[in-house]
Enzyme design. Structure first.
Site, PDB file in Angstrom:
ATOM      1  CB  SER A 149     -76.345 -47.265 -26.456  1.00 60.23           C
ATOM      2  OG  SER A 149     -77.531 -48.110 -26.428  1.00 60.23           O
ATOM      3  CG  LEU A 150     -72.768 -43.831 -30.820  1.00 62.56           C
ATOM      4  CD1 LEU A 150     -72.762 -43.397 -32.236  1.00 62.56           C
ATOM      5  CD2 LEU A 150     -71.496 -43.985 -30.125  1.00 62.56           C
TER       6      LEU A 150
ATOM      7  CE  LYS B 238     -57.423 -41.250 -42.521  1.00 65.47           C
ATOM      8  NZ  LYS B 238     -56.628 -42.244 -42.014  1.00 65.47           N
TER       9      LYS B 238
ATOM     10  N   GLY C 223     -92.118 -50.861  -9.491  1.00 69.01           N
ATOM     11  CA  GLY C 223     -92.080 -51.978 -10.294  1.00 69.01           C
ATOM     12  C   GLY C 223     -93.201 -52.558 -10.515  1.00 69.01           C
TER      13      GLY C 223
ATOM     14  CB  CYS D  28     -94.297 -46.506  -7.244  1.00 67.10           C
ATOM     15  SG  CYS D  28     -95.883 -46.748  -8.412  1.00 67.10           S
ATOM     16  CG  PHE D  29     -94.367 -52.662  -6.119  1.00 69.36           C
ATOM     17  CD1 PHE D  29     -95.411 -53.168  -5.642  1.00 69.36           C
ATOM     18  CD2 PHE D  29     -93.290 -53.494  -6.534  1.00 69.36           C
ATOM     19  CE1 PHE D  29     -95.720 -54.505  -5.577  1.00 69.36           C
ATOM     20  CE2 PHE D  29     -93.509 -55.094  -6.159  1.00 69.36           C
ATOM     21  CZ  PHE D  29     -94.654 -55.514  -5.718  1.00 69.36           C
ATOM     22  N   GLY D  30     -92.678 -49.685  -4.059  1.00 72.82           N
ATOM     23  CA  GLY D  30     -91.771 -49.716  -2.801  1.00 72.82           C
ATOM     24  C   GLY D  30     -92.676 -49.232  -1.634  1.00 72.82           C
ATOM     25  CG  MET D  31     -95.913 -45.924   0.121  1.00 73.49           C
ATOM     26  SD  MET D  31     -97.151 -44.867  -0.301  1.00 73.49           S
ATOM     27  CE  MET D  31     -98.486 -46.113  -0.626  1.00 73.49           C
TER      28      MET D  31
ATOM     29  NE  ARG E 188    -103.203 -52.096 -14.146  1.00 70.39           N
ATOM     30  CZ  ARG E 188    -102.062 -52.295 -14.969  1.00 70.39           C
ATOM     31  NH1 ARG E 188    -100.955 -53.031 -14.411  1.00 70.39           N
ATOM     32  NH2 ARG E 188    -101.829 -51.931 -15.985  1.00 70.39           N
TER      33      ARG E 188
ATOM     34  CG  HIS F 232     -92.756 -43.117 -10.303  1.00 71.94           C
ATOM     35  ND1 HIS F 232     -91.978 -44.172 -10.193  1.00 71.94           N
ATOM     36  CD2 HIS F 232     -94.302 -43.601 -10.503  1.00 71.94           C
ATOM     37  CE1 HIS F 232     -92.818 -45.190 -10.058  1.00 71.94           C
ATOM     38  NE2 HIS F 232     -93.989 -45.085 -10.454  1.00 71.94           N
TER      39      HIS F 232
ATOM     40  CD  GLU G  78     -88.927 -42.274  -9.984  1.00 71.73           C
ATOM     41  OE1 GLU G  78     -89.332 -43.168 -10.409  1.00 71.73           O
ATOM     42  OE2 GLU G  78     -89.257 -41.825  -8.947  1.00 71.73           O
TER      43      GLU G  78
END
Length: 537
Positions: A14-15, A222, A352, A379-382, A464, A509, A511
């Site tokens: 995760s750099l 260095k 979700g 999505c699931f929010g709708m 789905r 989606h 986003e």
């Protein structure tokens, strides 16, 4: 001839390898080059589509329906180039192909081994689909020394030998930890990381050093001495307040020019006007708007990475800071919601799967609707928005989704009604999922049509289940507008409550298609409504 750039990481995960690859791709684009970015992940899952967000974070969906790593989202957002299924591969996908080929007899009876058979598949992935690009940047997931990553490192080592330095460049990203008691950056971990990389036959050409403070010339010298890399090719990567400052920071450190110099390519001026505009807008963002995200994985922000970025893009558009308030949907109740959502200017319920935390999300949707707070359901929010409306506005108290309720009035139903629950397994789960970009027709004069300024759009999907069209008439009688449909009119894509300040739910989606220099129209309108609500209150 295509030039290949491999981005590897060491010391810790995760750099920011993905951001480094995306930034470099954008900087090369700004000089007029055509660039493709790819991700090679060493995990044994075929793709992240069925992985728990706690394990992997967001699943990023491409236009052609590939379920990929969230880093492909960075690639798209920074370059504006749509990714595809050929831009991502995992160890699981490699072994799946290898074992299938072995069973078909494609290896003609020889002993199938990691070298050369696994490495050849990796090399084929890297070296294929190169038409029309000048650079291919490959990010190798994980860190040097991880046992699962060894076949990938061996494959790129072989490519390096095959193509020579004229067409192959290795960038290694490491961490310089700052020890406060000693008041200095520690170089030893970087030394060991470079040593480990060289032990498997790869000598980095450019060393990118991540640090929380500026790296002095003495420290760079260095590192150069101890890692046997010219100081010119030791590039600082200092922490930035916003990820959209990273590309310009790399440009200021000369990363793009160093790459061109390494390949003996004439250095051309960069066209970075739109990125400087983003930086200026970020600097001018003094006002803020508070958006509540009602989430199941409220402690794991990477599970909603593209949503966060899309909100930020709209904030950049309006020169507003987006103050995200993360709400644990599992703990949200009718009794505490007033306190939890105090001084909130907008409410977003993201996509979700599964029943957990749905009750709290429905409570939040009701709160937004009854208090006329800007609401955006994705999505699931709708789907949950239609259930909330059915239960509390229309009076269908037993309204449910078929996803996890057998009994009740099924407002949300399966897209494929012929698929039984017992058949939905890991093996065939993709067959039941509507994945990728699909066209959508909008209704003229609606919020959606006005936002898009078009009646025909394409958006990415990952679901789905869908709204049960048998209930469309009764919903419309209660003021709900269905403003977007699939081409066959079988799937409701967008719902609106036009009498409210801004209440929109989408089955897709949005986003995934938002960019920092081209914010998504629905996120623009959502944040606009939130800003207006903020000013009124």
């Amino acid at each position: 001839m295509v030039h290949f750039i491999f981005v590897t990481g060491g010391v810790v995960s995760s750099l920011g390898k993905g951001l480094t690859a995306a930034s470099l791709a954008m900087l090369l684009q700004a000089k007029g080059f055509r660039v493709s970015v790819r991700k090679l992940d060493p995990y044994l899952n075929i793709d992240p589509g069925t992985m728990n967000p706690h394990e992997h974070g967001e699943v990023y969906v491409t236009d052609d329906g590939a379920e990929t790593d969230l880093d492909l989202g960075h690639y798209e957002r920074f370059t504006g180039v749509s990714a595809c299924k050929f831009d991502s591969i995992t160890t699981g996908a490699i072994y799946s192909k290898l074992l299938k080929d072995e069973r078909l007899g494609n290896y003609a009876g020889v002993t199938v081994q990691v070298i050369p058979h696994v490495t050849n598949i990796i090399k084929d992935f890297i070296l294929s689909n190169t038409k029309g690009v000048d650079f291919i940047i490959c990010e190798i997931g994980g860190t040097v020394g991880d046992i699962e990553g060894l076949p990938f490192f061996e494959a790129i080592r072989q490519i390096g030998n095959q193509l020579k330095s004229e067409n192959c460049l290795f960038i290694h990203l490491t961490l310089l930890p700052y020890v406060k008691t000693a008041r200095e950056l520690k170089i030893k971990p970087t030394q060991h990381s470079v040593k480990a990389l060289r032990a498997i036959g790869i000598s980095p050409n450019i060393l990118v050093c991540r640090a929380e403070r500026n790296i002095s010339k003495g420290e760079i010298d260095k590192i150069s001495l101890l890692c046997n890399i010219e100081s010119e090719y030791v590039v600082p990567a200092i922490d930035q307040k916003n990820i959209y400052l990273v590309p310009i920071a790399y440009h200021n450190s000369g990363l793009d020019n160093k790459v061109l110099k390494f390949f003996n390519i004439n250095i051309m001026p960069s066209k970075l006007d739109k990125w400087h505009d983003i930086i200026n807008r970020l600097k001018d963002s003094n006002s803020k708007v508070r958006i509540a995200i009602i989430a199941k994985y409220h402690k794991l922000k990477d599970a909603y990475k593209s949503v966060i970025e899309a909100l930020d893009h709209a904030g950049i558009y309006y020169k507003y800071k987006i103050d995200l308030v993360w709400i644990n949907a599992e703990n949200l109740t009718e009794e505490n919601i007033n306190k939890k959502l105090l001084d909130i200017d907008g409410i977003l319920v993201p996509g979700g799967f599964g029943e957990r935390a749905t009750k709290g999300k429905i409570i939040a949707i009701k709160y937004a609707r009854t208090n006329n707070i800007p609401f955006f359901g994705i999505c699931f929010g709708m789907q949950l928005a239609t259930i909330e409306i059915a239960q509390n506005l229309i009076g269908i108290k037993d309204a449910v989704t078929e996803e996890f309720k057998v009994d009740g009035t099924k407002i949300i139903e399966k897209i494929n009604k012929n698929c039984e629950d017992s058949k939905i397994t890991i093996e065939n789960v993709k067959k039941t999922m509507r994945l990728g970009s699909y066209p959508c027709s909008l209704v003229a004069g609606t919020i959606a049509a006005n936002a898009y300024k078009s009646l025909e759009i394409n958006e990415r999907h990952r679901h789905r289940y869908k709204f049960n069209n048998e209930f469309q008439n009764i919903f419309e009688k209660h003021g709900i507008v269905f403003s977007g449909f699939s081409k066959d009119e079988e799937i409701v894509e967008i719902i609106e409550l036009p009498l409210l300040r801004w209440f929109v739910g989408v089955q897709f989606h949005p986003e995934f298609k938002s960019k920092p220099f081209e914010a998504h129209p629905l996120f623009i309108q959502f944040i606009k409504a939130a800003i207006e609500y903020n000013k009124c209150n």
